[in-house]
Design an enzyme around this catalytic site. Structure first.
Site, PDB file in Angstrom:
ATOM      1  N   GLY A   1      46.993  63.969  94.611  1.00 46.61           N
ATOM      2  CA  GLY A   1      47.980  64.653  95.443  1.00 46.61           C
ATOM      3  C   GLY A   1      48.245  63.918  96.738  1.00 46.61           C
ATOM      4  N   ARG A   2      47.283  63.112  97.129  1.00 50.93           N
ATOM      5  CA  ARG A   2      47.506  62.325  98.352  1.00 50.93           C
ATOM      6  C   ARG A   2      46.818  60.963  98.280  1.00 50.93           C
ATOM      7  NH1 ARG A   2      43.659  64.704 102.858  1.00 50.93           N
ATOM      8  NH2 ARG A   2      42.000  65.400 101.515  1.00 50.93           N
TER       9      ARG A   2
ATOM     10  N   GLY B   1      50.319  65.615 101.195  1.00 53.82           N
ATOM     11  CA  GLY B   1      49.951  64.266 100.752  1.00 53.82           C
ATOM     12  C   GLY B   1      49.359  63.396 101.849  1.00 53.82           C
TER      13      GLY B   1
ATOM     14  N   ARG C   1      38.362  59.914  86.782  1.00 52.08           N
ATOM     15  CA  ARG C   1      37.423  61.037  86.952  1.00 52.08           C
ATOM     16  C   ARG C   1      37.237  61.800  85.641  1.00 52.08           C
ATOM     17  NH1 ARG C   1      39.048  62.422  92.515  1.00 52.08           N
ATOM     18  NH2 ARG C   1      40.049  60.519  93.241  1.00 52.08           N
TER      19      ARG C   1
ATOM     20  N   ASP D   1      37.045  67.289  89.053  1.00 56.01           N
ATOM     21  CA  ASP D   1      38.040  66.300  89.482  1.00 56.01           C
ATOM     22  C   ASP D   1      37.453  65.367  90.536  1.00 56.01           C
ATOM     23  OD1 ASP D   1      38.222  68.961  90.767  1.00 56.01           O
ATOM     24  OD2 ASP D   1      39.486  67.919  92.212  1.00 56.01           O
TER      25      ASP D   1
ATOM     26  N   ASP E   1      35.386  60.915  96.685  1.00 53.43           N
ATOM     27  CA  ASP E   1      36.030  62.007  97.431  1.00 53.43           C
ATOM     28  C   ASP E   1      35.119  62.617  98.490  1.00 53.43           C
ATOM     29  OD1 ASP E   1      38.286  61.479  96.092  1.00 53.43           O
ATOM     30  OD2 ASP E   1      38.560  63.472  95.229  1.00 53.43           O
TER      31      ASP E   1
END
Ligand code: AMP
Ligand code: MG
Length: 520
Positions: A102-103, A135, A199, A269, A279
């Site tokens: 998403g970003r 984003g 992922r 994810d 992440d």
């Protein structure tokens, strides 16, 4: 700036046929083409030289205009086609459907000295997977990702890396605590680097759509490029693949437990198929030893992703991956066997890992109870996880009358070390010193070994916050200092001694230090 660019992901896997940058459900595809958003006034804050060299660049390259414009998203190389990956995921135990980058926008892959690196901008604008969000990323969360991913690498822990940190020059609106107080913050972009950003969720989304053809393509692609030891074909290859992912994930989480890293959002994810830590959001570092601790305020109620639960969560996530791969194998038994083996392996690895932290390298059946007693003691009164293990290496094994006071520095409230608490700790220390007699290593050798396992310096939660507060005022000195210091987390580095210290009291309940949200 010369990069040896090659794009296997986009060339070998199916793309979304729609090219517009609109939010949508993507089918029969592993990714969507999307260009980074132009930034208004980008500036470079920091570059990791080590990563720079890994992709074949020099310090001179990093000071070029070209570098800044490519890694802030303002210039897209002609022969490249940036893209966002499509993935789904289980978030906090529930299937969340399509998520995707998403970003994050992948720029290209670089081949250097036979290693392939995927290069990705985090915070470079909206993609088809941005849902209702913007984003973008703010400076605070970008510093946290930038410093921590590099720190993890130098701790010897599999992780994605960070090449550079830029300010975009744009303002980004965030409600840090989700309490109706949004404020503008400086926008930033981290350039992330990893062998691959695939992922668990990349497989899950395809399985959930019943798109077995693309699922197989993605699995074959992943095996071909990242699991070269798998030589079997067909079902056997997929079982072996799952087994290797299980082993890599177990190694990763065992390392996290060793250094006291709490990921904070272990949704599927956020689980790398290569067993990389990925992440860096509301993560944190254990300060006082508390297996029930999580830094993530979003998870405050159930504490699903608390420190002590991380190995179990990995297994839960692997179970979801197994479900996703099942259509390629059509037999549950081999997958179940691997998951069952994980349960026993996690205990074996934990025992080995803690024994090594304690400097115990000879086999002894009683170590299990020694460790159990230790874990119980560590929860009696607050004790610093990092400092305890580091100073434990200084114990003199021939002095059987050592008083537990030698460990005083590790306790948050040393005056609580009295009565039964003191007695329990003293008993443990006596047992430990007695156990050390069985070791073949000399005290000096043991200390040297332990100090390669128990770090002296980690990115304590309040340290990241201090670096952020300065950086938000345009002062990057502390960020530089931590970046340098954390390249040698096991070395004594007396010039940084002041960072080998317990969390100060002001940081105990401060936002950004012990409380973090996903508002990055
Ligand atoms: P996370 O739990 O932070 O890894 O993110 C979960 C999902 O939300 C992923 O699909 C992210 O790409 C997406 N996401 C997080 N922050 C943003 C943002 N600021 N803009 C767009 N998507 C985002
Ligand atoms: Mg994520």
């Amino acid at each position: 700036m010369k990069l040896n660019i090659q794009n296997t992901f986009t060339e070998e896997l199916p793309s979304d046929l729609i090219k517009e940058n609109t939010r949508r459900q993507v089918k029969k595809a592993c990714f969507s083409y999307v260009s980074p958003k132009k930034t208004s006034n980008p500036s470079l804050i920091h570059v990791s030289e080590d990563v720079l060299h890994k992709i074949g660049l020099t310090a001179l390259d990093s000071s070029s205009k070209d570098f800044l414009s490519v890694f802030s998203g303002n210039n897209v190389y002609k022969n490249t086609t940036p893209y966002a990956m499509c993935y789904g995921g289980h978030q906090f135990g529930n299937w969340a459907g399509q998520l995707g980058d998403g970003r994050a926008i992948n720029l290209f892959e670089v081949l250097h000295q036979k290693n392939r690196w995927a290069i990705q901008l985090k915070g470079a604008g909206k993609t088809p997977y941005s849902r209702t969000a913007d984003g973008l990323a703010v400076l605070r969360s970008s510093i946290r990702e930038y410093l921590c991913s590099e720190a993890m690498f130098h701790l010897g822990i599999p992780t994605t890396r960070a090449l550079s940190l830029c300010l975009s020059g744009d303002q980004v609106l965030r409600d840090i605590l989700y309490n109706g107080n949004p404020a503008y913050e400086q926008g930033a972009i981290v350039t992330r680097v990893a062998q691959s950003f695939i992922r668990f969720g990349n497989f899950e989304i395809l399985a959930s759509q019943g798109d077995i053809k693309t699922l197989q393509l993605l699995t074959d692609y992943t095996i071909k490029h990242f699991f070269p030891t798998i030589t079997e074909k067909g079902k056997g290859a997929y079982v072996d693949f799952f087994k290797q992912v299980t082993q890599l994930s177990l190694e990763m989480v065992t390392h996290w437990q060793r250094v006291g890293f709490v990921h904070g959002v272990m949704n599927t994810d956020n689980m790398s198929i290569l067993g990389l830590t990925i992440d860096y959001g509301p993560y944190g570092w254990l300060e006082d030893y508390d297996p029930g601790w999580t830094p993530n305020t979003t998870d405050r109620q159930h504490k699903r992703y608390r420190f002590g639960n991380q190995p179990k969560v990995v297994q839960w996530n692997l179970f979801k991956l197994a479900n996703a791969l099942y259509p390629l194998i059509e037999e549950a038994e081999p997958l179940e066997t691997i998951l069952e083996e994980y349960s026993s392996n996690v205990e074996i690895r934990k025992l080995e890992m803690i024994r090594s932290k304690l400097g115990l390298f000879e086999l002894d059946e009683d170590d299990f109870s020694l460790i159990e007693d230790l874990e119980n003691n560590m929860q009696l009164i607050e004790i610093d996880y990092i400092i305890f293990y580091r100073i434990l290496s200084q114990i003199n094994s021939s002095n059987t009358s050592t008083l537990v006071k030698v460990l005083l520095e590790a306790f948050y409230n040393p005056n609580e070390l009295i009565n039964e608490v003191e007695e329990k700790w003293q008993n443990w220390l006596n047992k430990y010193i007695e156990r050390l007699q069985k070791e073949k290593n000399s005290d000096i050798e043991r200390k040297e070994k332990m100090n390669t396992i128990n770090p002296k310096y980690v990115l304590r939660n309040y340290m990241a916050q201090l670096a952020i507060e300065d950086a938000e005022k345009g002062d990057y000195e502390l960020l530089n200092e931590f970046h340098t210091m954390l390249q040698q987390p096991y070395a004594e580095q007396p010039e940084y001694q002041k960072w080998f210290a317990k969390r100060p009291n002001w940081a105990r309940n401060k936002v950004g230090c012990s409380m973090l949200s996903c508002s990055s």
